[in-house]
Design an enzyme around this catalytic site. Structure first.
Site, mmCIF file in Angstrom:
data_model
loop_
_atom_site.group_PDB
_atom_site.id
_atom_site.type_symbol
_atom_site.label_atom_id
_atom_site.label_comp_id
_atom_site.label_asym_id
_atom_site.label_seq_id
_atom_site.Cartn_x
_atom_site.Cartn_y
_atom_site.Cartn_z
ATOM 1 N N CYS A 52 0.859 -1.411 -0.122
ATOM 2 C CA CYS A 52 0.083 -0.081 0.126
ATOM 3 C C CYS A 52 0.805 1.486 0.097
ATOM 4 O O CYS A 52 2.198 1.280 0.078
ATOM 5 C CB CYS A 52 -0.926 -0.208 1.346
ATOM 6 S SG CYS A 52 0.056 0.187 2.849
ATOM 7 N N ALA A 55 2.892 1.747 2.865
ATOM 8 C CA ALA A 55 4.325 0.652 3.034
ATOM 9 C C ALA A 55 5.378 1.586 2.170
ATOM 10 O O ALA A 55 6.703 1.371 2.406
ATOM 11 C CB ALA A 55 3.854 -0.572 2.245
ATOM 12 N N ARG A 86 11.271 -4.993 6.688
ATOM 13 C CA ARG A 86 12.155 -4.814 5.370
ATOM 14 C C ARG A 86 13.647 -5.035 5.878
ATOM 15 O O ARG A 86 13.843 -4.263 6.999
ATOM 16 C CB ARG A 86 11.665 -3.536 4.645
ATOM 17 C CG ARG A 86 12.434 -3.011 3.286
ATOM 18 C CD ARG A 86 11.473 -2.152 2.831
ATOM 19 N NE ARG A 86 12.328 -1.521 1.546
ATOM 20 C CZ ARG A 86 12.851 -0.475 1.518
ATOM 21 N NH1 ARG A 86 13.012 0.426 2.485
ATOM 22 N NH2 ARG A 86 13.454 -0.003 0.325
ATOM 23 N N HIS A 185 5.786 6.266 -2.569
ATOM 24 C CA HIS A 185 7.048 6.714 -3.214
ATOM 25 C C HIS A 185 7.025 8.277 -3.390
ATOM 26 O O HIS A 185 8.108 9.058 -2.968
ATOM 27 C CB HIS A 185 7.545 6.110 -4.284
ATOM 28 C CG HIS A 185 7.815 4.675 -3.967
ATOM 29 N ND1 HIS A 185 7.571 3.716 -5.229
ATOM 30 C CD2 HIS A 185 8.088 3.709 -3.042
ATOM 31 C CE1 HIS A 185 7.906 2.452 -4.924
ATOM 32 N NE2 HIS A 185 8.076 2.448 -3.351
HETATM 33 FE FE1 CFM Z 1 13.050 0.218 -5.593
HETATM 34 FE FE2 CFM Z 1 12.234 -2.098 -5.680
HETATM 35 FE FE3 CFM Z 1 10.902 -0.515 -4.219
HETATM 36 FE FE4 CFM Z 1 13.611 -0.910 -3.213
HETATM 37 FE FE5 CFM Z 1 12.698 -3.024 -1.709
HETATM 38 FE FE6 CFM Z 1 11.584 -4.203 -4.120
HETATM 39 FE FE7 CFM Z 1 10.028 -2.306 -2.545
HETATM 40 MO MO1 CFM Z 1 10.448 -4.607 -1.758
HETATM 41 S S1 CFM Z 1 14.368 -1.467 -5.282
HETATM 42 S S2 CFM Z 1 12.511 0.809 -3.349
HETATM 43 S S3 CFM Z 1 14.321 -1.924 -1.755
HETATM 44 S S4 CFM Z 1 11.008 -0.498 -6.206
HETATM 45 S S5 CFM Z 1 12.615 -4.941 -2.604
HETATM 46 S S6 CFM Z 1 12.208 -3.984 -6.344
HETATM 47 S S7 CFM Z 1 9.253 -4.032 -3.669
HETATM 48 S S8 CFM Z 1 10.778 -2.553 -0.913
HETATM 49 S S9 CFM Z 1 9.048 -0.496 -3.100
HETATM 50 C C1 HCA Z 2 6.798 -3.798 1.048
HETATM 51 C C2 HCA Z 2 7.861 -4.043 1.359
HETATM 52 C C3 HCA Z 2 8.584 -5.255 0.439
HETATM 53 C C4 HCA Z 2 7.719 -6.528 0.726
HETATM 54 C C5 HCA Z 2 8.595 -7.790 0.452
HETATM 55 C C6 HCA Z 2 7.825 -8.921 0.193
HETATM 56 C C7 HCA Z 2 10.149 -5.459 1.218
HETATM 57 O O1 HCA Z 2 6.323 -3.755 -0.301
HETATM 58 O O2 HCA Z 2 6.010 -3.035 1.830
HETATM 59 O O3 HCA Z 2 6.640 -8.971 -0.100
HETATM 60 O O4 HCA Z 2 8.494 -10.178 0.305
HETATM 61 O O5 HCA Z 2 10.836 -5.387 0.321
HETATM 62 O O6 HCA Z 2 10.355 -5.694 2.091
HETATM 63 O O7 HCA Z 2 8.608 -5.137 -0.569
#
Ligand code: CFM
Ligand code: HCA
Length: 533
Positions: A52, A55, A86, A185
């Protein structure tokens, strides 16, 4: 691939078929990627891996700043969910620093706050947190119920900022704000830009000063990147936001250059810093040996000093001498094996480089919540339709800072561009994928099961929500979010770690022995079937 796609779509009602059909493509012409349906609402009833807006804002972009106090305004579940789940790891780097990340602070909203309003509760929570910890800054995150009842978190933050004399700011990142964490983001970028960037003009004594944007230090990646850049003599002012302090972020507009790792989560910041301060940016990738070498060379080229260019080559040679034998050995076992990657908004692309290093083929990939530009490249930006869900998120109007915009930077950028150097660039995932591979946005559990039945990849890179579904079907799953307690995987040493982990996972015979109870007397486990081509 076309058959696999049809097989996946077959069970859906017609309307869902139409929508999912646009989100699932066969990559027929990698050089000119087809238009993909992305960043739109998940069809209700489909099992998605998305998260969401809260998150994406608190959990991903701002949460990792370790010496500000993060307060979740909402029921306790949201704070609990984002409490160290995370793997954005941190450590204190200097005497007198504090690290608050092991705490999870929340207003713990109850029913009566929902009925009568939670603003008083929030002010009291900020006061209590201040009395206990005396942080430099406090940030407040709104969750779904806060938005629904209309608590004015921004006024509370402003009042408490005046009262306590520290920086306090809020984020309207209610979970429902967008179609995924991607909205969070953007909200986070806006807030960091408004409330932190540019607060401290202290000069930074270093010859080559950069920021790394979109690197969150999962499993220690930022530390490996830092190690390599240090060897080269390049100084990082701020890594947004992996293992980073409040002061570093307030000072990071003093950099000569921004390099962007995760384009999806932080392209907004790169653009806004360029508009306000003149700092140019380009995309890098420190995942995979080729990407790491290319990125280091590009940074050196940007500064253009022979001394730096030579130093970078020395570092590359020394690091490659260590990792090459590891890769050569592992390739004897991994060549020709296959992988599928379904992760977030950048890793499904970045990790293809590591699999390429190992001579493995990525047969299918997709993001959870990326936008068309992350698939097709930034040249499609002018053609992306803005819908009601994206209009929801504020676009900041940014102008050049009257005193601090450095006109020499855009001039340097222009001169370099004339010699063929590219800035503000991202060519997206599809151009790099092989012809006729499958590209699937926001993959569902049903589609994942079909994919495994038809391709039986040797390994799947994904997350916690489908890891065990995948493994029960006899395919090892590497979590590319958390690295399953492993890592770092970035840079040179990280690449070696990754090769070893994937070698172990794809060489063991244990998956062929796994026999789920429902297979007893029934059909053979997927691992024994011949893979489809
Ligand atoms: Fe960029 Fe990602 Fe993300 Fe990320 Fe992550 Fe991710 Fe995420 Mo999980 S590089 S910031 S550190 S888009 S692993 S592939 S999904 S938290 S929002
Ligand atoms: C997030 C965090 C997450 C979840 C990881 C997963 C992460 O989306 O809120 O589904 O295994 O990297 O910790 O992307």
């Amino acid at each position: 691939a076309a058959t696999a796609r049809e097989e996946m779509l077959k069970v859906y009602p017609r309307k869902t078929q139409r929508k999912r059909g646009k989100q699932m493509l066969v990559n027929e012409n990698p050089a000119t990627p087809a238009e993909i349906g992305a960043n739109s609402r998940t069809v209700p009833g489909i099992i998605t891996q998305r998260g969401c807006s809260y998150a994406g804002c608190k959990g991903v972009v701002i949460g990792p700043i370790y010496d500000i106090l993060h307060i979740t305004h909402g029921p306790i579940g949201c704070g609990w969910y984002s409490w160290l789940s995370r793997r954005n790891i941190t450590k204190i780097r200097a005497d007198g620093e504090v690290n608050f990340l092991q705490y999870s602070m929340s207003t713990d909203m109850q029913e009566d706050h929902i009925v009568f309003g939670g603003e008083k509760q929030l002010a009291a929570a900020i006061q209590e947190a201040y009395d206990e910890f005396h942080p430099k800054a406090i940030s407040v995150y709104a969750t779904c119920p806060v938005g629904l009842i209309g608590d004015d978190i921004h006024t509370v933050c402003r009042q408490m900022k005046e009262k306590l004399g520290i920086n306090i700011f809020g984020f309207s990142c209610e979970g429902y704000k967008g179609v995924s964490q991607s909205a969070g983001h953007h909200i986070a970028n806006n807030g960091v830009f408004k409330h932190m960037i540019g607060l401290d003009d202290s000069p930074v004594e270093a010859k080559y000063k950069i920021n790394i944007l979109g690197e969150y230090n999962i499993g220690g990646d930022a530390w490996e990147i830092d190690r390599v850049l240090k060897l080269c003599g390049i100084h990082i002012i701020g890594t947004l936001s992996g293992g980073v302090s409040y002061d570093e972020i307030c000072n990071c507009h003093m950099a000569d250059l921004n390099v962007v790792m995760c384009h999806r989560s932080i392209n907004y910041m790169a653009e806004m810093m360029e508009e306000k301060f003149g700092i140019p940016w380009f995309k890098v990738n420190f995942i995979g040996l080729e990407g790491t070498k290319k990125s280091l060379r590009k940074i050196a080229q940007y500064f253009g000093d022979k001394e730096l260019i030579d130093r970078v080559e020395e570092v590359i040679a020394a690091e490659m001498a260590e990792v090459r034998p590891v890769l050569d050995d592992i390739r004897t076992r991994t060549t020709g094996k296959t992988a599928a990657l379904f992760v977030g908004g950048s890793r499904a692309h970045h990790y293809q480089d590591l699999f390429n290093d190992m001579d493995m083929q990525v047969i299918a990939a997709g993001y959870e919540f990326a936008h068309r530009d992350d698939y097709e490249g930034r040249d499609v930006l002018p053609h992306i339709k803005i819908d009601a869900d994206s209009r929801n998120i504020e676009e900041l109007v940014v102008t050049a800072d009257e005193t601090r915009f450095d006109a020499a930077k855009p001039e340097k950028k222009k001169a370099l561009e004339e010699s063929g150097f590219t800035f503000s660039d991202y060519e997206g995932m599809m151009r790099q994928m092989a012809k006729d591979t499958l590209v699937i946005d926001d993959i569902s559990h049903h589609e994942m099961e079909k994919l495994i039945e038809m391709y039986h990849p040797d390994v799947i890179g994904s997350g916690i929500k489908d890891k065990y579904v995948i493994e029960k079907m006899g395919v090892p799953c590497k979590q590319l979010h958390s690295y399953d307690y492993g890592g770092p995987y970035a840079g040179f040493k990280g690449a070696a770690n990754f090769y070893k982990d994937i070698d172990r996972m794809t060489s063991t015979k244990v998956w062929k022995l796994a026999r789920a109870p429902w297979h007893e007397g029934g059909s053979a486990p997927a691992a024994e079937k011949e893979p489809a081509t």
